[in-house]
Motif scaffolding. Structure first.
Motif, short mmCIF file in Angstrom:
data_model
loop_
_atom_site.label_atom_id
_atom_site.label_comp_id
_atom_site.label_asym_id
_atom_site.label_seq_id
_atom_site.Cartn_x
_atom_site.Cartn_y
_atom_site.Cartn_z
N GLU A 199 29.75 -26.29 8.95
CA GLU A 199 30.93 -26.42 9.81
C GLU A 199 31.55 -27.80 9.77
N ASP A 200 30.83 -28.79 9.29
CA ASP A 200 31.35 -30.15 9.20
C ASP A 200 32.30 -30.34 8.01
N ALA A 201 32.34 -29.38 7.11
CA ALA A 201 33.23 -29.48 5.94
C ALA A 201 34.69 -29.55 6.38
N LYS A 202 35.42 -30.44 5.77
CA LYS A 202 36.83 -30.62 6.14
C LYS A 202 37.76 -29.69 5.35
N GLN A 203 37.36 -29.33 4.13
CA GLN A 203 38.19 -28.49 3.28
C GLN A 203 37.50 -27.14 3.05
N ALA A 204 38.31 -26.11 2.85
CA ALA A 204 37.77 -24.76 2.62
C ALA A 204 36.87 -24.73 1.39
N ALA A 205 37.24 -25.43 0.33
CA ALA A 205 36.42 -25.44 -0.89
C ALA A 205 35.06 -26.06 -0.63
N THR A 206 35.03 -27.11 0.18
CA THR A 206 33.76 -27.76 0.51
C THR A 206 32.91 -26.82 1.36
N ARG A 207 33.52 -26.15 2.31
CA ARG A 207 32.79 -25.20 3.14
C ARG A 207 32.18 -24.08 2.29
N GLU A 208 32.97 -23.53 1.38
CA GLU A 208 32.48 -22.46 0.50
C GLU A 208 31.31 -22.95 -0.35
N ARG A 209 31.42 -24.17 -0.87
CA ARG A 209 30.34 -24.74 -1.68
C ARG A 209 29.08 -24.94 -0.84
N ARG A 210 29.24 -25.40 0.40
CA ARG A 210 28.08 -25.61 1.27
C ARG A 210 27.43 -24.28 1.69
N ILE A 211 28.23 -23.27 1.87
CA ILE A 211 27.68 -21.95 2.19
C ILE A 211 26.85 -21.45 1.01
N ARG A 212 27.39 -21.57 -0.19
CA ARG A 212 26.65 -21.15 -1.38
C ARG A 212 25.37 -21.97 -1.55
N ARG A 213 25.47 -23.28 -1.34
CA ARG A 213 24.30 -24.14 -1.47
C ARG A 213 23.25 -23.85 -0.41
N THR A 214 23.68 -23.45 0.79
CA THR A 214 22.72 -23.07 1.82
C THR A 214 21.86 -21.92 1.33
N ARG A 215 22.51 -20.90 0.77
CA ARG A 215 21.76 -19.76 0.23
C ARG A 215 20.83 -20.22 -0.88
N GLU A 216 21.35 -21.01 -1.80
CA GLU A 216 20.55 -21.47 -2.93
C GLU A 216 19.37 -22.34 -2.48
N GLU A 217 19.60 -23.22 -1.54
CA GLU A 217 18.53 -24.10 -1.07
C GLU A 217 17.45 -23.30 -0.34
N LEU A 218 17.86 -22.32 0.45
CA LEU A 218 16.88 -21.46 1.11
C LEU A 218 16.08 -20.67 0.07
N GLU A 219 16.75 -20.19 -0.96
CA GLU A 219 16.06 -19.46 -2.04
C GLU A 219 15.06 -20.36 -2.76
N ASP A 220 15.36 -21.66 -2.83
CA ASP A 220 14.48 -22.62 -3.49
C ASP A 220 13.37 -23.14 -2.58
N GLY A 221 13.34 -22.64 -1.34
CA GLY A 221 12.27 -23.03 -0.42
C GLY A 221 12.57 -24.23 0.46
N MET A 222 13.78 -24.74 0.39
CA MET A 222 14.14 -25.87 1.24
C MET A 222 14.30 -25.40 2.68
N ARG A 223 13.93 -26.24 3.62
CA ARG A 223 13.96 -25.85 5.03
C ARG A 223 15.00 -26.63 5.82
N ARG A 224 15.66 -27.58 5.19
CA ARG A 224 16.75 -28.36 5.78
C ARG A 224 17.77 -28.64 4.68
N PRO A 225 19.04 -28.87 5.05
CA PRO A 225 20.03 -29.18 4.02
C PRO A 225 19.71 -30.51 3.34
#
Length: 100
Positions: free
Chosen positions: A60-86
């Motif tokens: 939600e801290d992303a200022k631009q839509a493209a950044t938000r979309e990238r962070r949403i995708r990275r959240t999924r990827e990081e969770l899949e990789d076992g990360m527990r925090r951004p």
């Protein structure tokens, strides 16, 4: 049918209920990404409320839509990789420093 159920089906929110964070509710676009991956979904349910809060605030801290979309995708990827925090996030400034 109950009005809340009608709204959930109309908004495409049918499916598993997912918990939000300590301060932030789970945004629809992040929820939609999480439910595409059973690994990410299981990880989301397993992490703490404060950890979920950090991911949500980061998105939600992303200022631009493209950044938000990238962070949403990275959240999924990081969770899949076992990360527990951004990765590389100083933390949510919206919660009290007492951990609430």
């Amino acid at each position: 049918m109950h009005p809340g159920l009608i709204a959930r089906y109309r908004d495409g929110m049918a499916g598993p209920r997912l918990p939000g964070g300590a301060v932030h509710a789970l945004p629809r676009d992040l929820r939609a990404e999480l439910i595409t991956s059973t690994v990410a979904l299981d990880a989301w349910k397993d992490i703490t409320q404060l950890a979920r809060n950090e991911f949500i605030c980061w998105v939600e801290d992303a200022k631009q839509a493209a950044t938000r979309e990238r962070r949403i995708r990275r959240t999924r990827e990081e969770l899949e990789d076992g990360m527990r925090r951004p990765c590389c996030w100083p933390g949510c400034t919206h919660r009290e420093r007492t951990g609430r």
